[in-house]
Design a protein around this motif. Sequence first.
Motif, PDB file in Angstrom:
ATOM      1  N   VAL A  87      74.039  56.350 -37.933  1.00 19.56           N
ATOM      2  CA  VAL A  87      73.937  55.181 -38.812  1.00 19.56           C
ATOM      3  C   VAL A  87      72.641  55.263 -39.612  1.00 19.56           C
ATOM      4  CG1 VAL A  87      73.977  52.664 -38.941  1.00 19.56           C
ATOM      5  CG2 VAL A  87      75.225  53.840 -37.120  1.00 19.56           C
ATOM      6  N   THR A  88      72.727  54.897 -40.886  1.00 22.69           N
ATOM      7  CA  THR A  88      71.560  54.990 -41.747  1.00 22.69           C
ATOM      8  C   THR A  88      71.586  53.875 -42.793  1.00 22.69           C
ATOM      9  OG1 THR A  88      70.298  56.532 -43.150  1.00 22.69           O
ATOM     10  CG2 THR A  88      72.700  56.575 -43.366  1.00 22.69           C
ATOM     11  N   ASN A  89      70.504  53.778 -43.558  1.00 22.62           N
ATOM     12  CA  ASN A  89      70.418  52.774 -44.620  1.00 22.62           C
ATOM     13  C   ASN A  89      70.934  53.352 -45.939  1.00 22.62           C
ATOM     14  OD1 ASN A  89      68.327  54.427 -45.560  1.00 22.62           O
ATOM     15  ND2 ASN A  89      66.729  53.149 -44.660  1.00 22.62           N
ATOM     16  N   LYS A  90      70.790  52.598 -47.005  1.00 25.36           N
ATOM     17  CA  LYS A  90      71.318  53.018 -48.307  1.00 25.36           C
ATOM     18  C   LYS A  90      70.688  54.323 -48.773  1.00 25.36           C
ATOM     19  CE  LYS A  90      71.537  51.564 -53.164  1.00 25.36           C
ATOM     20  NZ  LYS A  90      71.174  50.490 -54.139  1.00 25.36           N
ATOM     21  N   GLY A 168      71.038  50.348 -39.972  1.00 25.92           N
ATOM     22  CA  GLY A 168      71.499  50.361 -41.345  1.00 25.92           C
ATOM     23  C   GLY A 168      72.945  49.920 -41.479  1.00 25.92           C
ATOM     24  N   ASN A 169      73.439  49.984 -42.708  1.00 24.29           N
ATOM     25  CA  ASN A 169      74.793  49.507 -43.021  1.00 24.29           C
ATOM     26  C   ASN A 169      75.832  50.612 -43.094  1.00 24.29           C
ATOM     27  OD1 ASN A 169      72.893  47.384 -44.786  1.00 24.29           O
ATOM     28  ND2 ASN A 169      74.671  46.429 -43.822  1.00 24.29           N
ATOM     29  N   PHE A 170      75.410  51.879 -42.989  1.00 22.92           N
ATOM     30  CA  PHE A 170      76.332  52.979 -43.279  1.00 22.92           C
ATOM     31  C   PHE A 170      76.468  53.881 -42.049  1.00 22.92           C
ATOM     32  CE2 PHE A 170      74.333  51.508 -47.140  1.00 22.92           C
ATOM     33  CZ  PHE A 170      75.429  51.255 -47.950  1.00 22.92           C
ATOM     34  N   ILE A 301      82.684  57.988 -43.418  1.00 24.32           N
ATOM     35  CA  ILE A 301      81.779  56.849 -43.596  1.00 24.32           C
ATOM     36  C   ILE A 301      82.521  55.515 -43.515  1.00 24.32           C
ATOM     37  CG2 ILE A 301      81.959  56.924 -46.116  1.00 24.32           C
ATOM     38  CD1 ILE A 301      78.824  56.028 -44.113  1.00 24.32           C
ATOM     39  N   THR A 302      81.948  54.598 -42.745  1.00 23.23           N
ATOM     40  CA  THR A 302      82.383  53.202 -42.726  1.00 23.23           C
ATOM     41  C   THR A 302      81.139  52.330 -42.841  1.00 23.23           C
ATOM     42  OG1 THR A 302      82.296  53.154 -40.314  1.00 23.23           O
ATOM     43  CG2 THR A 302      84.439  53.618 -41.322  1.00 23.23           C
ATOM     44  N   CYS A 303      81.349  51.072 -43.133  1.00 29.55           N
ATOM     45  CA  CYS A 303      80.225  50.149 -43.278  1.00 29.55           C
ATOM     46  C   CYS A 303      80.167  49.186 -42.097  1.00 29.55           C
ATOM     47  CB  CYS A 303      80.338  49.360 -44.582  1.00 29.55           C
ATOM     48  SG  CYS A 303      80.204  50.398 -46.053  1.00 29.55           S
TER      49      CYS A 303
END
Length: 332
Positions: A87-90, A168-170, A301-303
């Motif tokens: 998981v990571t940020n933008k 993060g969101n990703f 990838i999912t959010c």
Amino acid sequence: MANTDQLDNDNVFSVGVSSYGGEEVSHDGHINIQDLTIMIEENASQIRNDFLQINRNYNLRILDYLSKEIPDYPTPVEFHISEVTHVTNKHGFQEILNSEGFKAREYKDDTFSWWSLKINEENINEAEERYLEEMFPDRTQEQRENQETFLNKFTTSPAFDIQKSRYGNFRFTFPLNELMEAYKNQKCGVKDPVLRAYKTTFYKQEIMYVVLIHSPEDNEKFEKFPEIESSLLFDYNNDTIIWKAQAICENHEYQLLLDEENRIAETEHIINQFYVWDHVALAFHFNGVLHFPKEKLKESITCCEIDTINLSRSERLSLEEAEEIKHHYTSM
């Protein structure tokens, strides 16, 4: 000291500041929670003094949680996991797509790519059945059929929440066998990777068991860390991670009881009790980037939403905003 996967020597804890800015304490090897509690108590002064040396006033809050009277709950519980996530940020999301892979980041004078276990509902149901078989090997067929599901009432720690993340969101999700195969071919000279019990690291409430994955060429470099084959808390077999989870709740709302027919029944606990929670982190050791085809990355990838604790060092995007960003970059 019983039931540990720690090193033979008597290392004290090492302290430092994590990449997210918080205090971090670690010990080489894997140590179960019972023995870890004793070791923290015995070395509390050393830990506090070491933090003062780096201008940090650390209060060892984890001891407050470990000393609590916790109602009975399922432990240990054995989960068999075949998917992992990163998981990571933008910014990290964009960087992964641009570089077509996962870049190793610096940690303790070395470089790693970090992954977590993805635990779904099926994994929890299977773990529940294993737990029941271990507890009641002589159950009748009727008892099996009448047993109500219970483990999902207890798997409430962040380790089991795939809708949220602190990082993060990703969320990139891969079958473990595909990730290991890519690592084997790109970073291990087509030889099987080596898995070792690397670190037991703890924070205020979280206990992280770090599993090191490295090339056989680095055996001499990492030989002091025990190989996973002898681990009491973790195993790896047939592209599946076997994790013996010790603290699955974080916030204890239920108590594990037996009913009159010797079946497990949970009852609501009036006073919520916060406790520690444990999880597994996979640290892949390499330099540079572990490459994947861009289409494979886009498919994986999912959010997710950012949890209450935000360690991503970035703005807190809503799920809708994250989905828009994902759509923009994956449609290019």
